[in-house]
Design an enzyme around this catalytic site. Sequence first.
Site, PDB file in Angstrom:
ATOM      1  N   GLU A 189       5.180   9.695  -4.763  1.00  0.00           N
ATOM      2  CA  GLU A 189       6.251   9.141  -5.584  1.00  0.00           C
ATOM      3  C   GLU A 189       5.704   7.985  -6.422  1.00  0.00           C
ATOM      4  O   GLU A 189       4.992   7.135  -5.916  1.00  0.00           O
ATOM      5  CB  GLU A 189       7.392   8.654  -4.666  1.00  0.00           C
ATOM      6  CG  GLU A 189       8.559   8.052  -5.402  1.00  0.00           C
ATOM      7  CD  GLU A 189       9.061   8.961  -6.519  1.00  0.00           C
ATOM      8  OE1 GLU A 189       9.432  10.107  -6.251  1.00  0.00           O
ATOM      9  OE2 GLU A 189       9.062   8.513  -7.687  1.00  0.00           O
ATOM     10  N   LEU A 235       7.853   6.065  -8.510  1.00  0.00           N
ATOM     11  CA  LEU A 235       8.936   5.210  -9.027  1.00  0.00           C
ATOM     12  C   LEU A 235       8.602   3.732  -8.848  1.00  0.00           C
ATOM     13  O   LEU A 235       7.868   3.339  -7.948  1.00  0.00           O
ATOM     14  CB  LEU A 235      10.267   5.543  -8.342  1.00  0.00           C
ATOM     15  CG  LEU A 235      10.470   5.293  -6.843  1.00  0.00           C
ATOM     16  CD1 LEU A 235      10.715   3.839  -6.510  1.00  0.00           C
ATOM     17  CD2 LEU A 235      11.629   6.125  -6.353  1.00  0.00           C
ATOM     18  N   ASN A 268      -2.060   3.325  -8.361  1.00  0.00           N
ATOM     19  CA  ASN A 268      -1.637   1.982  -7.952  1.00  0.00           C
ATOM     20  C   ASN A 268      -2.790   0.985  -7.981  1.00  0.00           C
ATOM     21  O   ASN A 268      -2.630  -0.150  -8.412  1.00  0.00           O
ATOM     22  CB  ASN A 268      -1.007   2.021  -6.556  1.00  0.00           C
ATOM     23  CG  ASN A 268       0.488   2.297  -6.635  1.00  0.00           C
ATOM     24  OD1 ASN A 268       1.022   2.544  -7.718  1.00  0.00           O
ATOM     25  ND2 ASN A 268       1.164   2.255  -5.510  1.00  0.00           N
ATOM     26  N   ALA A 314      -0.310 -11.657 -17.395  1.00  0.00           N
ATOM     27  CA  ALA A 314      -0.942 -12.541 -16.404  1.00  0.00           C
ATOM     28  C   ALA A 314       0.151 -13.259 -15.627  1.00  0.00           C
ATOM     29  O   ALA A 314       1.245 -13.472 -16.135  1.00  0.00           O
ATOM     30  CB  ALA A 314      -1.839 -13.546 -17.111  1.00  0.00           C
ATOM     31  N   GLY A 315      -0.148 -13.617 -14.398  1.00  0.00           N
ATOM     32  CA  GLY A 315       0.870 -14.290 -13.595  1.00  0.00           C
ATOM     33  C   GLY A 315       0.284 -14.886 -12.333  1.00  0.00           C
ATOM     34  O   GLY A 315      -0.852 -15.399 -12.340  1.00  0.00           O
ATOM     35  N   GLY A 348       2.569  -8.324  -5.947  1.00  0.00           N
ATOM     36  CA  GLY A 348       3.075  -8.252  -4.572  1.00  0.00           C
ATOM     37  C   GLY A 348       3.770  -6.927  -4.371  1.00  0.00           C
ATOM     38  O   GLY A 348       3.412  -5.923  -4.990  1.00  0.00           O
ATOM     39  N   CYS A 370       3.896  -1.955  -2.175  1.00  0.00           N
ATOM     40  CA  CYS A 370       2.929  -0.885  -2.483  1.00  0.00           C
ATOM     41  C   CYS A 370       1.540  -1.381  -2.861  1.00  0.00           C
ATOM     42  O   CYS A 370       0.565  -1.051  -2.186  1.00  0.00           O
ATOM     43  CB  CYS A 370       3.487   0.006  -3.587  1.00  0.00           C
ATOM     44  SG  CYS A 370       4.935   0.923  -3.039  1.00  0.00           S
ATOM     45  N   LYS A 423      -0.888  -3.043  -0.119  1.00  0.00           N
ATOM     46  CA  LYS A 423      -1.306  -2.154   0.979  1.00  0.00           C
ATOM     47  C   LYS A 423      -2.076  -0.942   0.446  1.00  0.00           C
ATOM     48  O   LYS A 423      -3.001  -0.450   1.080  1.00  0.00           O
ATOM     49  CB  LYS A 423      -0.102  -1.725   1.825  1.00  0.00           C
ATOM     50  CG  LYS A 423       0.735  -0.612   1.231  1.00  0.00           C
ATOM     51  CD  LYS A 423       1.733  -0.063   2.242  1.00  0.00           C
ATOM     52  CE  LYS A 423       2.697   0.924   1.622  1.00  0.00           C
ATOM     53  NZ  LYS A 423       2.133   2.118   1.017  1.00  0.00           N
ATOM     54  N   ARG A 482       8.852  -7.909   0.123  1.00  0.00           N
ATOM     55  CA  ARG A 482       7.623  -7.590   0.845  1.00  0.00           C
ATOM     56  C   ARG A 482       6.402  -8.012   0.010  1.00  0.00           C
ATOM     57  O   ARG A 482       6.288  -7.665  -1.153  1.00  0.00           O
ATOM     58  CB  ARG A 482       7.562  -6.083   1.166  1.00  0.00           C
ATOM     59  CG  ARG A 482       8.586  -5.684   2.220  1.00  0.00           C
ATOM     60  CD  ARG A 482       8.597  -4.195   2.482  1.00  0.00           C
ATOM     61  NE  ARG A 482       9.278  -3.441   1.449  1.00  0.00           N
ATOM     62  CZ  ARG A 482       9.506  -2.125   1.503  1.00  0.00           C
ATOM     63  NH1 ARG A 482       9.083  -1.428   2.539  1.00  0.00           N
ATOM     64  NH2 ARG A 482      10.148  -1.509   0.526  1.00  0.00           N
TER      65      ARG A 482
HETATM   66  N1  LIG Z   1       9.088   1.184  -2.453  1.00  0.00           N
HETATM   67  C1  LIG Z   1       8.475   1.700  -3.497  1.00  0.00           C
HETATM   68  O1  LIG Z   1       8.597   1.221  -4.636  1.00  0.00           O
HETATM   69  C2  LIG Z   1       7.599   2.918  -3.348  1.00  0.00           C
HETATM   70  C3  LIG Z   1       7.198   3.628  -4.482  1.00  0.00           C
HETATM   71  C4  LIG Z   1       6.402   4.750  -4.323  1.00  0.00           C
HETATM   72  C5  LIG Z   1       5.988   5.130  -3.058  1.00  0.00           C
HETATM   73  N2  LIG Z   1       6.362   4.406  -1.972  1.00  0.00           N
HETATM   74  C6  LIG Z   1       5.937   4.873  -0.654  1.00  0.00           C
HETATM   75  O2  LIG Z   1       7.032   5.544  -0.033  1.00  0.00           O
HETATM   76  C7  LIG Z   1       7.031   5.327   1.379  1.00  0.00           C
HETATM   77  C8  LIG Z   1       8.353   4.728   1.811  1.00  0.00           C
HETATM   78  O3  LIG Z   1       8.473   3.469   1.196  1.00  0.00           O
HETATM   79  P1  LIG Z   1       9.851   2.662   1.165  1.00  0.00           P
HETATM   80  O4  LIG Z   1       9.623   1.468   0.323  1.00  0.00           O
HETATM   81  O5  LIG Z   1      10.962   3.586   0.863  1.00  0.00           O
HETATM   82  O6  LIG Z   1       9.943   2.209   2.719  1.00  0.00           O
HETATM   83  P2  LIG Z   1      11.214   1.597   3.453  1.00  0.00           P
HETATM   84  O7  LIG Z   1      10.657   0.781   4.559  1.00  0.00           O
HETATM   85  O8  LIG Z   1      12.128   0.978   2.462  1.00  0.00           O
HETATM   86  O9  LIG Z   1      11.966   2.873   4.055  1.00  0.00           O
HETATM   87  C9  LIG Z   1      11.510   3.641   5.123  1.00  0.00           C
HETATM   88  C10 LIG Z   1      12.707   4.092   5.951  1.00  0.00           C
HETATM   89  O10 LIG Z   1      12.255   4.971   6.971  1.00  0.00           O
HETATM   90  C11 LIG Z   1      13.030   4.737   8.136  1.00  0.00           C
HETATM   91  N3  LIG Z   1      12.356   5.299   9.291  1.00  0.00           N
HETATM   92  C12 LIG Z   1      11.274   4.844   9.947  1.00  0.00           C
HETATM   93  N4  LIG Z   1      10.934   5.699  10.926  1.00  0.00           N
HETATM   94  C13 LIG Z   1      11.836   6.713  10.900  1.00  0.00           C
HETATM   95  C14 LIG Z   1      12.009   7.895  11.650  1.00  0.00           C
HETATM   96  N5  LIG Z   1      11.188   8.219  12.647  1.00  0.00           N
HETATM   97  N6  LIG Z   1      13.037   8.700  11.340  1.00  0.00           N
HETATM   98  C15 LIG Z   1      13.877   8.393  10.333  1.00  0.00           C
HETATM   99  N7  LIG Z   1      13.748   7.294   9.568  1.00  0.00           N
HETATM  100  C16 LIG Z   1      12.740   6.469   9.855  1.00  0.00           C
HETATM  101  C17 LIG Z   1      13.226   3.231   8.138  1.00  0.00           C
HETATM  102  O11 LIG Z   1      14.320   2.842   8.933  1.00  0.00           O
HETATM  103  C18 LIG Z   1      13.447   2.960   6.644  1.00  0.00           C
HETATM  104  O12 LIG Z   1      14.830   3.030   6.323  1.00  0.00           O
HETATM  105  C19 LIG Z   1       5.807   4.449   1.665  1.00  0.00           C
HETATM  106  O13 LIG Z   1       4.720   5.262   1.978  1.00  0.00           O
HETATM  107  C20 LIG Z   1       5.564   3.763   0.331  1.00  0.00           C
HETATM  108  O14 LIG Z   1       4.227   3.366   0.166  1.00  0.00           O
HETATM  109  C21 LIG Z   1       7.179   3.322  -2.079  1.00  0.00           C
END
Ligand SMILES: NC(=O)c1ccc[n+]([C@@H]2O[C@H](COP(=O)([O-])OP(=O)(O)OC[C@H]3O[C@@H](n4cnc5c(N)ncnc54)[C@H](O)[C@@H]3O)[C@@H](O)[C@H]2O)c1
Length: 448
Positions: A154, A156, A214, A258-259, A263, A266, A269, A334
């Site tokens: 993803e 987004l 990323n 620049a900033g 953070g 994503c 990590k 985060r």
């Molecule tokens: N946040 C972003 O902008 C973004 C963008 C692209 C990709 N990602 C990737 O997508 C993934 C998810 O990111 P996020 O920001 O949505 O994380 P998040 O922490 O906001 O959401 C994860 C959800 O999974 C739930 N969860 C954990 N274990 C579970 C289980 N066993 N069964 C059901 N639900 C469970 C948690 O309660 C939480 O609601 C990560 O790998 C992240 O790197 C995030």
Amino acid sequence: MNVAVIGTGYVGLVTGTCFAETGNHVICVDNDPAKLEKLNQADLTIYEPGLELLFYRNIAKKRLSFTDDLNTAVLSSEIIFLCLPTPQGEDGSADLRYVFAAAKEIAAILKKNESRIYKILVNKSTVPVGTSSAVKSILSKEGITYVDVVSNPEFLREGFALEDFMRPDRIVVGSESKVAIEKMKALYEPFVRQGNPIIEMDPASAELTKYASNAYLAMRITYMNEMASLCEKVGANVDLVRIGMGTDNRIGKRFLFAGIGYGGSCFPKDVNALIRTSIEMGSEMKILTTVDKLNKERKLLLVDRVMQHFDNNVKGKQLTVWGLAFKPNTDDMREAPSVVILNRLLELGAKVVAYDPVAMKNAGFYFKGSVQYADDEYAALKGSDALLVVTEWNEFRNPDFNLLKSNLKEPVVFDGRNIFEPEKMKELGFTYYSIGRKPIIAKMAQGL
Ligand SMILES: NC(=O)c1ccc[n+]([C@@H]2O[C@H](COP(=O)([O-])OP(=O)(O)OC[C@H]3O[C@@H](n4cnc5c(N)ncnc54)[C@H](O)[C@@H]3O)[C@@H](O)[C@H]2O)c1
């Protein structure tokens, strides 16, 4: 189609809502009871512009529901998305425990069920190369060979998640299975009507594409931060350099601001996970090791400036911080620079008053000392020795400067996001520090 989304966080909730919006029936699963209770009362758990309307509409249309019942979600769905956390492990690598645990639970559910109906298990979490094949092995160990595994990273951006999901630049689909790829194309077809590509590839390339993107963006930001430091030394203006560079089509305009460091959940990590993979594979991407180190240092830049200004002593000083979220239009804190900055200022003995339009409800978790929260940006300034601009929310860009000045004890602004114009700040009599542009000391501004 019937779709299950496992993990209803920032990615899962947007994914589920957008698939429901295009007519699919989506069951979102989460194991956090507090989150589920809110979602089941049609109460949004994240701040994301534009999400509310679609969320309510699809709940009302009964196309979007929330549960902790993985069994029902898996058995009733043709396509199952994993949108689970992949946080940074102790050695920097991505911690895959949530992804593997869910894959094992799904395998157990399918093993017990006799129907053996074809399904697709899609990994949308950001995961290292090899995760798709590891998930495939988890399934095949339980004798489940009728489920295809797809890597569909993803891209987004929080704050623009709806726009990005509904009109993506591209969709990456990595799988060995032609059937799975065709199904994925059908699911995504409504989102690419303007001709943006669905790019098919092998799972390893799909997994790596996400990290490559990323880490590259993180590197661009870091490059500009370094450029800003040089600008300060040579008396150049990084914003002009940015425009001069960005208008070159080969470079492009975005991600050149620049900033005070990147953070979010994503970039930090993902850079670390890619470094780890590269080291494990004997091909260390040293450029990223440097990016990560520089970015960590960068988050303390404003603190260094504050300390310099106050002769290395902020004990008893009251400092106002505008912005806590890691970027505007999200409540996500985060890895936000604000966390490092505020904790350091508190450690140094400053009193901190903060205001953020949406992130304050998440803030308590992140601070080691006590931060005072204000009801609005002007109330936050009352009696403070300086203002620090940490997140560039639009509503901070054009403030009532007279009120800003009169509420502060001293007209001192540390702008970590270059949202104000140095010339204007000079005219208004502020002592103004920004990024990659010459500082303005009020006494100089008044010609004293
Ligand atoms: N946040 C972003 O902008 C973004 C963008 C692209 C990709 N990602 C990737 O997508 C993934 C998810 O990111 P996020 O920001 O949505 O994380 P998040 O922490 O906001 O959401 C994860 C959800 O999974 C739930 N969860 C954990 N274990 C579970 C289980 N066993 N069964 C059901 N639900 C469970 C948690 O309660 C939480 O609601 C990560 O790998 C992240 O790197 C995030």
